[in-house]
Design a protein around this motif. Structure first.
Motif, PDB file in Angstrom:
ATOM      1  N   PHE A 120       0.772  -1.277  -0.014  1.00  0.00           N
ATOM      2  CA  PHE A 120      -0.078  -0.089  -0.180  1.00  0.00           C
ATOM      3  C   PHE A 120       0.941   1.286   0.163  1.00  0.00           C
ATOM      4  O   PHE A 120       0.340   2.470  -0.413  1.00  0.00           O
ATOM      5  CB  PHE A 120      -1.068   0.251   1.106  1.00  0.00           C
ATOM      6  CG  PHE A 120      -2.191  -1.099   1.307  1.00  0.00           C
ATOM      7  CD1 PHE A 120      -2.610  -1.473   0.013  1.00  0.00           C
ATOM      8  CD2 PHE A 120      -2.626  -1.604   2.389  1.00  0.00           C
ATOM      9  CE1 PHE A 120      -3.630  -2.469  -0.131  1.00  0.00           C
ATOM     10  CE2 PHE A 120      -3.560  -2.587   2.387  1.00  0.00           C
ATOM     11  CZ  PHE A 120      -4.189  -3.039   1.102  1.00  0.00           C
ATOM     12  N   SER A 124       3.961   2.841  -4.926  1.00  0.00           N
ATOM     13  CA  SER A 124       3.068   3.290  -6.061  1.00  0.00           C
ATOM     14  C   SER A 124       2.841   2.458  -7.100  1.00  0.00           C
ATOM     15  O   SER A 124       1.868   2.476  -7.828  1.00  0.00           O
ATOM     16  CB  SER A 124       3.806   4.725  -6.580  1.00  0.00           C
ATOM     17  OG  SER A 124       5.032   4.440  -7.146  1.00  0.00           O
ATOM     18  N   PHE A 135      -0.387   0.737  -6.991  1.00  0.00           N
ATOM     19  CA  PHE A 135      -1.596   1.501  -7.334  1.00  0.00           C
ATOM     20  C   PHE A 135      -1.642   1.933  -8.824  1.00  0.00           C
ATOM     21  O   PHE A 135      -2.926   1.834  -9.568  1.00  0.00           O
ATOM     22  CB  PHE A 135      -1.356   3.101  -6.714  1.00  0.00           C
ATOM     23  CG  PHE A 135      -1.576   2.676  -5.002  1.00  0.00           C
ATOM     24  CD1 PHE A 135      -2.869   2.939  -4.829  1.00  0.00           C
ATOM     25  CD2 PHE A 135      -0.732   2.754  -4.186  1.00  0.00           C
ATOM     26  CE1 PHE A 135      -3.273   2.826  -3.332  1.00  0.00           C
ATOM     27  CE2 PHE A 135      -0.832   2.670  -2.774  1.00  0.00           C
ATOM     28  CZ  PHE A 135      -2.081   2.839  -2.478  1.00  0.00           C
ATOM     29  N   GLU A 136      -0.435   2.042  -9.675  1.00  0.00           N
ATOM     30  CA  GLU A 136      -0.455   2.241 -10.984  1.00  0.00           C
ATOM     31  C   GLU A 136      -0.783   0.918 -11.699  1.00  0.00           C
ATOM     32  O   GLU A 136      -1.692   1.007 -12.559  1.00  0.00           O
ATOM     33  CB  GLU A 136       1.006   2.433 -11.383  1.00  0.00           C
ATOM     34  CG  GLU A 136       1.404   3.863 -10.847  1.00  0.00           C
ATOM     35  CD  GLU A 136       2.740   4.226 -11.161  1.00  0.00           C
ATOM     36  OE1 GLU A 136       3.193   3.387 -11.710  1.00  0.00           O
ATOM     37  OE2 GLU A 136       3.081   5.360 -10.868  1.00  0.00           O
ATOM     38  N   THR A 172      -5.537   2.794 -10.180  1.00  0.00           N
ATOM     39  CA  THR A 172      -6.227   3.780  -9.296  1.00  0.00           C
ATOM     40  C   THR A 172      -5.708   5.278  -9.643  1.00  0.00           C
ATOM     41  O   THR A 172      -6.391   6.264  -9.191  1.00  0.00           O
ATOM     42  CB  THR A 172      -5.918   3.456  -7.953  1.00  0.00           C
ATOM     43  OG1 THR A 172      -4.560   3.387  -7.620  1.00  0.00           O
ATOM     44  CG2 THR A 172      -6.530   2.114  -7.356  1.00  0.00           C
ATOM     45  N   SER A 173      -4.503   5.498  -9.994  1.00  0.00           N
ATOM     46  CA  SER A 173      -3.964   6.762 -10.202  1.00  0.00           C
ATOM     47  C   SER A 173      -4.660   7.338 -11.219  1.00  0.00           C
ATOM     48  O   SER A 173      -4.605   8.623 -11.421  1.00  0.00           O
ATOM     49  CB  SER A 173      -2.380   6.748 -10.510  1.00  0.00           C
ATOM     50  OG  SER A 173      -2.109   5.713 -11.759  1.00  0.00           O
ATOM     51  N   PRO A 213     -11.535   8.821  -1.186  1.00  0.00           N
ATOM     52  CA  PRO A 213     -10.514   8.849  -2.074  1.00  0.00           C
ATOM     53  C   PRO A 213     -10.112   7.571  -2.840  1.00  0.00           C
ATOM     54  O   PRO A 213     -10.307   6.559  -2.041  1.00  0.00           O
ATOM     55  CB  PRO A 213      -9.311   9.552  -1.469  1.00  0.00           C
ATOM     56  CG  PRO A 213      -9.826  10.241  -0.293  1.00  0.00           C
ATOM     57  CD  PRO A 213     -11.068   9.328   0.113  1.00  0.00           C
ATOM     58  N   ALA A 214      -9.754   7.591  -4.045  1.00  0.00           N
ATOM     59  CA  ALA A 214      -9.351   6.158  -4.644  1.00  0.00           C
ATOM     60  C   ALA A 214      -8.429   5.441  -3.916  1.00  0.00           C
ATOM     61  O   ALA A 214      -8.567   4.328  -3.829  1.00  0.00           O
ATOM     62  CB  ALA A 214      -9.049   6.474  -6.119  1.00  0.00           C
ATOM     63  N   SER A 215      -7.360   6.136  -3.376  1.00  0.00           N
ATOM     64  CA  SER A 215      -6.382   5.377  -2.589  1.00  0.00           C
ATOM     65  C   SER A 215      -6.834   4.848  -1.352  1.00  0.00           C
ATOM     66  O   SER A 215      -6.569   3.609  -1.181  1.00  0.00           O
ATOM     67  CB  SER A 215      -4.932   6.298  -2.350  1.00  0.00           C
ATOM     68  OG  SER A 215      -5.552   7.389  -1.544  1.00  0.00           O
ATOM     69  N   SER A 216      -7.722   5.503  -0.524  1.00  0.00           N
ATOM     70  CA  SER A 216      -8.183   4.877   0.605  1.00  0.00           C
ATOM     71  C   SER A 216      -9.023   3.709   0.207  1.00  0.00           C
ATOM     72  O   SER A 216      -9.269   2.887   1.002  1.00  0.00           O
ATOM     73  CB  SER A 216      -8.933   5.927   1.537  1.00  0.00           C
ATOM     74  OG  SER A 216      -7.993   6.934   1.679  1.00  0.00           O
ATOM     75  N   PHE A 224      -9.056   1.883  -2.302  1.00  0.00           N
ATOM     76  CA  PHE A 224      -8.408   0.906  -2.747  1.00  0.00           C
ATOM     77  C   PHE A 224      -7.931  -0.094  -1.700  1.00  0.00           C
ATOM     78  O   PHE A 224      -7.862  -1.203  -1.660  1.00  0.00           O
ATOM     79  CB  PHE A 224      -7.266   1.247  -3.484  1.00  0.00           C
ATOM     80  CG  PHE A 224      -6.253  -0.030  -4.152  1.00  0.00           C
ATOM     81  CD1 PHE A 224      -6.846  -0.619  -5.232  1.00  0.00           C
ATOM     82  CD2 PHE A 224      -5.184  -0.161  -3.696  1.00  0.00           C
ATOM     83  CE1 PHE A 224      -6.205  -1.674  -5.741  1.00  0.00           C
ATOM     84  CE2 PHE A 224      -4.203  -1.131  -4.097  1.00  0.00           C
ATOM     85  CZ  PHE A 224      -4.817  -1.924  -5.208  1.00  0.00           C
ATOM     86  N   ILE A 225      -7.296   0.587  -0.673  1.00  0.00           N
ATOM     87  CA  ILE A 225      -6.776   0.003   0.485  1.00  0.00           C
ATOM     88  C   ILE A 225      -7.909  -0.736   1.375  1.00  0.00           C
ATOM     89  O   ILE A 225      -7.577  -1.850   1.534  1.00  0.00           O
ATOM     90  CB  ILE A 225      -6.117   0.993   1.576  1.00  0.00           C
ATOM     91  CG1 ILE A 225      -4.882   1.507   0.766  1.00  0.00           C
ATOM     92  CG2 ILE A 225      -5.525   0.174   2.868  1.00  0.00           C
ATOM     93  CD1 ILE A 225      -4.130   2.481   1.457  1.00  0.00           C
TER      94      ILE A 225
END
Length: 456
Positions: free
Chosen positions: A152, A155, A158-159, A163-164, A174-177, A179-180
């Motif tokens: 997590f 990067s 995520f890439e 999600t980026s 947010p997309a990052s949260s 996703f986690i």
């Protein structure tokens, strides 16, 4: 860690005992695992090729590397029930290797995910060493959690997940949260579901085995009750046989005495009395044959043939001892025979009644080992000798097993051994051995053949 299984079983009493081991599948089932795994690998490769056709060439993983990852995930399923913990560890290593950026899409394919799920499920439901299972499972889960959490903070993952590219998410997070959290919940359901279903299957297997044991116990008890009823009926018929013979013999005696007394005065009356004696004797023989026919055992085709007038097999004797040992070996008990005779071949020359009793005692003692002991081997010792009471012959059966749980019987076999020994003026010693095992010894007196026939 050592006390964790005991603590879990105290909290969840419905689980099987910690020392219970699930029986391994048969050879046919193990071979079927190999065929199913090979078929599943072919399906995984086909599914991968289909997904490659739906992926841009620049984003597609290397084909050879993808094939290797899929093979490493699927092929351990060939031996999933033979070595479940080892195959789970191999699958875990393959699953981690599939998490790199170059093979991320391969690890996310349905067949790859399903193969690893089956590996974890099989380890939980088929492992015999439960302590080793939970140790290995703890290591796997700890490593997987560390790997996911560490990913997590990079990067690359995520890439790879795209999600980026989400600049304006439709959700509240947010997309990052998102996703986690999404990955945490997915992994929780994935690993938790595999472990939960494996525990359910393992518990159901224990319940099925208990039901089979109880069903066999009920069947054995029903057979014992039926045998007891048959024995009681035979005792009743034996009493009737005694009454019949006593009645006719008494009648014969009275008529013979009367015939002797009137023979000189009234020969015609004497002849009539003789005819009465003849009729009484014939009636006694007929009724005796009928009652003895009922007393015979009807256990197989031989008995059926006998009851219909065919020839009847002779009673067994020590001459058939090798056949008895072979029959026990077919039933899982290997018997070592030891013979110590004061005269070579003495046991082969025993009177028929004594030889039959000795054979029956050997059979009952070995059957007792098969039914009530965990031993798979036993020692049958035959001895003979002379003493101040005359000549004797002895049989001793010993084993080194432990009592089989829930195998208590009605004691009819041991009682039969004692009764046969008493008929031949013998002594019996039956009881446990030190430190463990069981011993059955019977010593019978050897008398003349005529006396043996009268006794038996």
């Amino acid at each position: 860690m050592r006390r964790l299984p005991e603590l879990v079983h105290r909290r969840l009493p419905s689980l099987p005992p910690v020392d219970w081991e699930r029986p391994s599948p048969d050879k046919k089932g193990l071979r079927r695992d190999i065929y199913v795994a090979l078929g599943f690998l072919a399906l995984a490769l086909i599914m991968h090729e289909l997904s490659m056709s739906l992926t841009e060439r620049k984003d597609a993983p290397d084909r050879i590397l993808a094939y290797l990852v899929l093979s490493a995930l699927v092929l351990p399923l060939m031996f999933r029930r033979r070595w479940p913990i080892t195959m789970m560890l191999i699958g875990s290593a393959a699953f981690v290797s599939a998490g790199s950026e170059s093979t991320y899409r391969v690890g996310m394919e349905l067949c790859a995910q399903l193969a690893y799920f089956i590996g974890i499920y099989t380890a939980v439901t088929w492992s015999k060493n439960r302590r080793g299972l939970w140790t290995a499972m703890s290591v796997v889960l700890l490593f997987m959690a560390t790997w996911v959490i560490a990913s997590f903070f990079t990067s690359d993952l995520f890439e790879a997940a795209g999600t980026s590219m989400v600049k304006d998410p439709a959700g509240v997070l947010p997309a990052s949260s998102a996703f986690i959290l999404y990955n945490l919940l997915m992994n929780l359901m994935y690993f938790g579901g595999a472990i939960f279903l494996g525990m359910v299957s393992w518990t159901n297997a224990y319940g099925t085995q208990i039901m089979k044991v109880q069903a066999q116990r009920i069947a054995d008890q029903a057979q014992q009750l039926a045998d007891r009823a048959v024995n009681e009926e035979r005792l009743r018929i034996a009493r009737e046989l005694h009454d019949v013979i006593a009645h006719h013999i008494a009648s014969v005696g009275v008529q013979a005495s009367a015939a002797r007394m009137v023979h000189d005065r009234d020969p015609a009356q004497s002849i009539e009395l003789m005819r009465g004696i003849e009729d009484s004797a014939r009636s006694a023989v007929g009724e005796t044959r009928a009652l003895l026919g009922v007393l015979r055992e009807h256990d197989g085709p031989e008995s059926a043939a006998d009851s219909s007038g065919g020839s009847r097999n002779p009673e067994p004797s020590m001459a058939q001892l090798e056949e008895l040992l072979a029959a026990n070996k077919r039933q899982g008990l290997s018997v070592q025979l030891s013979t110590d005779e004061h005269q070579p071949g003495f046991i082969d020359t025993l009177p028929a009644g004594l030889s039959l009793a000795l054979y029956r005692i050997c059979g009952e003692a070995l059957a007792n080992v098969r039914a009530h002991s965990t031993a798979r081997t036993a020692v049958l010792s035959l001895r003979s000798g002379t003493g101040h009471d005359g000549t004797w012959v002895e049989v001793e059966v010993t084993d080194s097993g432990r009592p089989r749980p829930d195998s208590g019987g009605g004691g009819f076999g041991l009682r039969g051994i004692r009764e046969r020994a008493n008929l031949h003026h013998g002594v019996v010693e039956i009881g446990p051995r030190v430190p463990h095992g069981w011993r059955t010894r019977a010593r019978l007196r050897v008398v003349s053949d005529a006396a043996t026939k009268l006794v038996s």
